[in-house]
Write an enzyme that holds these catalytic residues in place. Structure first.
Site, PDB file in Angstrom:
ATOM      1  N   TYR A 172     -21.532  17.885 -16.340  1.00 41.74           N
ATOM      2  CA  TYR A 172     -20.340  18.108 -15.501  1.00 41.74           C
ATOM      3  C   TYR A 172     -19.638  19.341 -16.051  1.00 41.74           C
ATOM      4  O   TYR A 172     -19.244  19.373 -17.221  1.00 41.74           O
ATOM      5  CB  TYR A 172     -19.424  16.888 -15.574  1.00 41.74           C
ATOM      6  CG  TYR A 172     -18.184  16.996 -14.686  1.00 41.74           C
ATOM      7  CD1 TYR A 172     -18.150  16.397 -13.437  1.00 41.74           C
ATOM      8  CD2 TYR A 172     -17.058  17.714 -15.111  1.00 41.74           C
ATOM      9  CE1 TYR A 172     -17.021  16.496 -12.626  1.00 41.74           C
ATOM     10  CE2 TYR A 172     -15.933  17.825 -14.306  1.00 41.74           C
ATOM     11  CZ  TYR A 172     -15.926  17.209 -13.067  1.00 41.74           C
ATOM     12  OH  TYR A 172     -14.806  17.314 -12.266  1.00 41.74           O
ATOM     13  N   CYS A 198     -35.580   2.037   6.755  1.00 42.24           N
ATOM     14  CA  CYS A 198     -34.358   1.691   7.483  1.00 42.24           C
ATOM     15  C   CYS A 198     -33.869   0.346   6.965  1.00 42.24           C
ATOM     16  O   CYS A 198     -34.647  -0.415   6.398  1.00 42.24           O
ATOM     17  CB  CYS A 198     -34.577   1.632   8.989  1.00 42.24           C
ATOM     18  SG  CYS A 198     -35.613   0.287   9.547  1.00 42.24           S
TER      19      CYS A 198
HETATM   20  P1  NAD Z   1     -27.750  16.635 -10.060  1.00 40.32           P
HETATM   21  O1  NAD Z   1     -27.610  16.863 -11.525  1.00 40.32           O
HETATM   22  O2  NAD Z   1     -28.988  17.057  -9.361  1.00 40.32           O
HETATM   23  O3  NAD Z   1     -26.497  17.317  -9.277  1.00 40.32           O
HETATM   24  C1  NAD Z   1     -25.184  17.317  -9.748  1.00 40.32           C
HETATM   25  C2  NAD Z   1     -24.424  18.496  -9.113  1.00 40.32           C
HETATM   26  O4  NAD Z   1     -23.071  18.468  -9.561  1.00 40.32           O
HETATM   27  C3  NAD Z   1     -24.987  19.859  -9.507  1.00 40.32           C
HETATM   28  O5  NAD Z   1     -25.332  20.580  -8.337  1.00 40.32           O
HETATM   29  C4  NAD Z   1     -23.842  20.521 -10.281  1.00 40.32           C
HETATM   30  O6  NAD Z   1     -23.796  21.918 -10.082  1.00 40.32           O
HETATM   31  C5  NAD Z   1     -22.632  19.818  -9.709  1.00 40.32           C
HETATM   32  N1  NAD Z   1     -21.461  19.848 -10.579  1.00 40.32           N
HETATM   33  C6  NAD Z   1     -21.371  19.594 -11.919  1.00 40.32           C
HETATM   34  N2  NAD Z   1     -20.111  19.705 -12.350  1.00 40.32           N
HETATM   35  C7  NAD Z   1     -19.358  20.032 -11.273  1.00 40.32           C
HETATM   36  C8  NAD Z   1     -17.966  20.259 -11.081  1.00 40.32           C
HETATM   37  N3  NAD Z   1     -17.094  20.200 -12.093  1.00 40.32           N
HETATM   38  N4  NAD Z   1     -17.526  20.565  -9.833  1.00 40.32           N
HETATM   39  C9  NAD Z   1     -18.392  20.655  -8.781  1.00 40.32           C
HETATM   40  N5  NAD Z   1     -19.729  20.452  -8.923  1.00 40.32           N
HETATM   41  C10 NAD Z   1     -20.198  20.131 -10.143  1.00 40.32           C
HETATM   42  O7  NAD Z   1     -27.505  15.046  -9.879  1.00 40.32           O
HETATM   43  P2  NAD Z   1     -27.892  14.089  -8.632  1.00 40.32           P
HETATM   44  O8  NAD Z   1     -29.318  13.646  -8.766  1.00 40.32           O
HETATM   45  O9  NAD Z   1     -27.453  14.720  -7.368  1.00 40.32           O
HETATM   46  O10 NAD Z   1     -27.006  12.799  -8.954  1.00 40.32           O
HETATM   47  C11 NAD Z   1     -25.581  12.918  -8.962  1.00 40.32           C
HETATM   48  C12 NAD Z   1     -24.927  11.675  -9.541  1.00 40.32           C
HETATM   49  O11 NAD Z   1     -25.034  10.592  -8.634  1.00 40.32           O
HETATM   50  C13 NAD Z   1     -25.542  11.186 -10.852  1.00 40.32           C
HETATM   51  O12 NAD Z   1     -24.501  10.786 -11.731  1.00 40.32           O
HETATM   52  C14 NAD Z   1     -26.380  10.002 -10.446  1.00 40.32           C
HETATM   53  O13 NAD Z   1     -26.549   9.058 -11.483  1.00 40.32           O
HETATM   54  C15 NAD Z   1     -25.564   9.445  -9.305  1.00 40.32           C
HETATM   55  N6  NAD Z   1     -26.374   8.714  -8.340  1.00 40.32           N
HETATM   56  C16 NAD Z   1     -25.879   7.563  -7.831  1.00 40.32           C
HETATM   57  C17 NAD Z   1     -26.609   6.881  -6.888  1.00 40.32           C
HETATM   58  C18 NAD Z   1     -26.075   5.653  -6.306  1.00 40.32           C
HETATM   59  O14 NAD Z   1     -25.803   4.706  -6.999  1.00 40.32           O
HETATM   60  N7  NAD Z   1     -25.846   5.661  -5.014  1.00 40.32           N
HETATM   61  C19 NAD Z   1     -27.837   7.334  -6.429  1.00 40.32           C
HETATM   62  C20 NAD Z   1     -28.283   8.511  -6.954  1.00 40.32           C
HETATM   63  C21 NAD Z   1     -27.532   9.224  -7.885  1.00 40.32           C
END
Ligand code: NAD
Length: 548
Positions: free
Chosen positions: A265, A402
């Site tokens: 982050y 789905c």
């Molecule tokens: P990823 O690392 O591919 O993408 C994260 C994005 O956040 C990156 O594009 C990055 O540039 C951006 N980012 C980082 N810091 C930022 C900030 N301060 N401001 C704006 N943008 C910022 O991760 P992902 O695979 O897309 O997953 C994202 C999150 O969602 C993870 O924490 C993952 O565990 C969670 N997730 C939850 C579920 C669910 O339960 N529904 C499913 C999948 C992923």
């Protein structure tokens, strides 16, 4: 390394369609178009693997080729450890992945055992051979925003504005999921390449020049009720407080930055180019700054909550990190499962999926049509199936997902089996699901967060789920630990059943696809959910000690 791809067409490598299906889906998980790092046997989700090592991969393939229809292959954390004489109703494969005795269930112990070659991380559908690529996350995100629409906005997001951040691998599904629900999305990401990538893959409609431009575009679309997604480059910890300060009329707020890992982050005041070096050389200082930024980010989310917006945590732990960063009200808004998904779980609804073993996309198009005909009254489902047909690129074997509930899934399965029998489909279909389902997972930080009776950590349910699927005729059944949320934090089960067009397959499909979602209904009746009791009464789920 030779490239692995599932065989296509009607020529069998194995001795029957049941074992051929397992073999093709095992190989499909490692198709370079499907897997993240096939050379390391990693399918998705960090280190989620299909087999423990290459000798195990070859041994599993060989065994599946030779397995008879009264034999069962046992797989222990990605390694084939035995073949037992069973019977034709028994699963052809039984899989247990990543399970540890609770006192030993932590990352350091798991990593020690993994390094010793004794286990592997199975994630949810990696080690159980039913991963279908990013279509899964898109559909889950679509369903979540659909549930938000049902709860607050009369079933559609038309005329609403959603603000979110994170356009990465998973978060990138958000803009398309919002527009598929007819809404407007403003999506913030610090990395212009990520924004560009979502534009190129048509997950995002437009990129704004700056925040002023972005606000003008989304407010115009909101006013005219036109679905639109707009990306803007910026740090969410600055953009969200600014949107709040300007009093922009935001209806829904969530986030999918990778907040679960503070080094992933970007804190306010750190340049994109300095990110990796800074995080690597000063991880503690970086973590402190990231948490402070997350505190500001979540404070703005709570600010929107106070103004009446619908706000939720999308499974990325941003509430916990913001709290660690000093913001006390971080948990004022809920996680997405208790907020929207649980009512669906009460109806036995969950991520039902299937793949065409022919490899022919025309077979999936025909199943799409069959689903539309079977459930004509379900508008949200129809919208998804039509848009998925137009916009989702297949990865590996053509597949579809789905959400269907108790009393629906078996109808779909039986229809597919009839279509195989009549020759309408050119080859058999495999029918499975994610482990993230209504009655198949115990996961107190996600699927079973805040259960009505406090039973979040009770893990008997996924074990019963695996046993009932085994007893009902599923073709392969799995029990895993940790997938999605990490070692020590979840137990979950999966099943896959083959529709090969035979009468025996129809008998198995009817039982499995009734009993599997039935577990979701009775798990939620047991926890005290009224909606689950209504569903059980209306649809005839027998529950011995139900109060109703
Ligand atoms: P990823 O690392 O591919 O993408 C994260 C994005 O956040 C990156 O594009 C990055 O540039 C951006 N980012 C980082 N810091 C930022 C900030 N301060 N401001 C704006 N943008 C910022 O991760 P992902 O695979 O897309 O997953 C994202 C999150 O969602 C993870 O924490 C993952 O565990 C969670 N997730 C939850 C579920 C669910 O339960 N529904 C499913 C999948 C992923």
């Amino acid at each position: 390394m030779t490239e692995i791809r599932a065989a296509r067409g009607l020529d069998l490598t194995a001795r029957s369609w049941s074992t051929e299906a397992a073999l093709r889906m095992f190989h499909n998980n490692l198709d370079p178009d499907v897997a993240e790092r096939p050379e390391d046997l990693v399918v998705y989700g960090g280190t989620g693997k299909a087999a423990r090592d290459w000798p195990s991969f070859h041994a599993i393939s060989r065994e599946l080729e030779n397995l008879a229809d009264d034999e069962t292959l046992l797989v222990q954390s990605g390694r084939p450890v035995g073949v037992m004489r069973t019977h034709e109703w028994a699963p052809r494969v039984l899989i247990a992945n990543s399970n540890l005795v609770p006192d030993w269930a932590n990352w350091p112990e798991f990593r020690r055992l993994e390094a010793a070659g004794l286990t592997m991380y199975g994630q949810m559908t990696a080690g159980s051979w039913i991963y279908i690529g990013t279509q899964g996350i898109l559909q889950g995100t679509y369903e979540t925003f659909g549930a938000v629409a049902d709860k607050r906005f009369d079933g559609t997001l038309r005329g609403t504005l959603t603000v979110t951040a994170g356009l990465g691998g998973m978060g990138g599904a958000q803009p398309l999921a919002v527009t598929m629900n007819e809404g407007v999305a403003l999506c913030v990401d610090v990395d212009p390449h990520r924004v560009q990538r979502r534009l190129e893959t048509r997950y995002l409609d437009e990129v704004a020049d700056d925040l002023d431009d972005a606000i003008a575009r989304v407010l115009a679309a909101k006013a005219s009720g036109t679905p639109l997604s707009v990306g803007v480059v910026g740090n969410a910890a600055e953009v969200l407080p600014e949107l709040l300060r300007r009093d922009v009329a935001v209806d829904i707020v969530t986030d999918q930055t990778s907040a679960h890992d503070p080094l992933a982050y970007l804190p306010v005041g750190v340049a994109l180019d300095d990110w990796q070096d800074y995080a690597a050389t000063k991880p503690e200082e970086f973590t402190e700054r990231a948490r402070a930024s997350m505190a500001a980010h979540v404070e703005a989310m709570v600010g929107f909550l106070d103004r009446g917006a619908e706000v939720f945590d999308y499974g990325n732990s941003i509430r916990g990190e913001a709290k660690a960063g000093g913001f006390e009200r971080a948990f004022d808004f809920p996680g997405f499962v208790p907020a929207y998904i649980r009512p669906l779980f009460c109806e036995g609804k969950g991520p039902f999926r299937w793949a065409a073993l022919s490899g022919d996309p025309a077979d999936i198009a025909k199943t799409d049509k069959a689903i539309l005909e079977l459930f004509p009254e379900n508008e949200k489902l129809a919208r998804w199936i039509k848009m998925a047909g137009e916009r989702v690129e297949f990865q590996g074997l053509p597949a579809r997902i789905c959400w269907l509930g108790y009393g629906e899934r078996h109808l779909a399965g039986l229809k597919f089996n009839e279509m195989v029998a009549s020759g309408e489909l050119s080859a058999p279909i495999v029918i499975g699901r994610d482990h993230l389902d209504c009655g198949s997972v115990a996961s107190p930080y996600r699927e079973t967060e805040a259960m009505a009776d406090g039973s979040d950590a009770i893990a008997d349910w996924p074990l019963l789920n695996a046993m009932v699927n085994t007893a009902s005729g599923a073709t392969w059944v799995s029990i895993h630990h940790g997938g999605g949320v990490g070692i020590g934090r979840s137990i979950h089960a999966g099943q896959v059943t083959v529709a090969d067009g035979t009468p025996l397959a129809a008998l198995k499909i009817e039982r499995v696809l009734t009993n599997d979602p039935g577990m979701g209904v009775l798990r939620h009746v047991d926890a005290g959910y009224d909606r689950a009791s209504e569903v059980a009464d209306e649809r005839g789920v027998r529950i011995p000690m139900s109060a109703g």
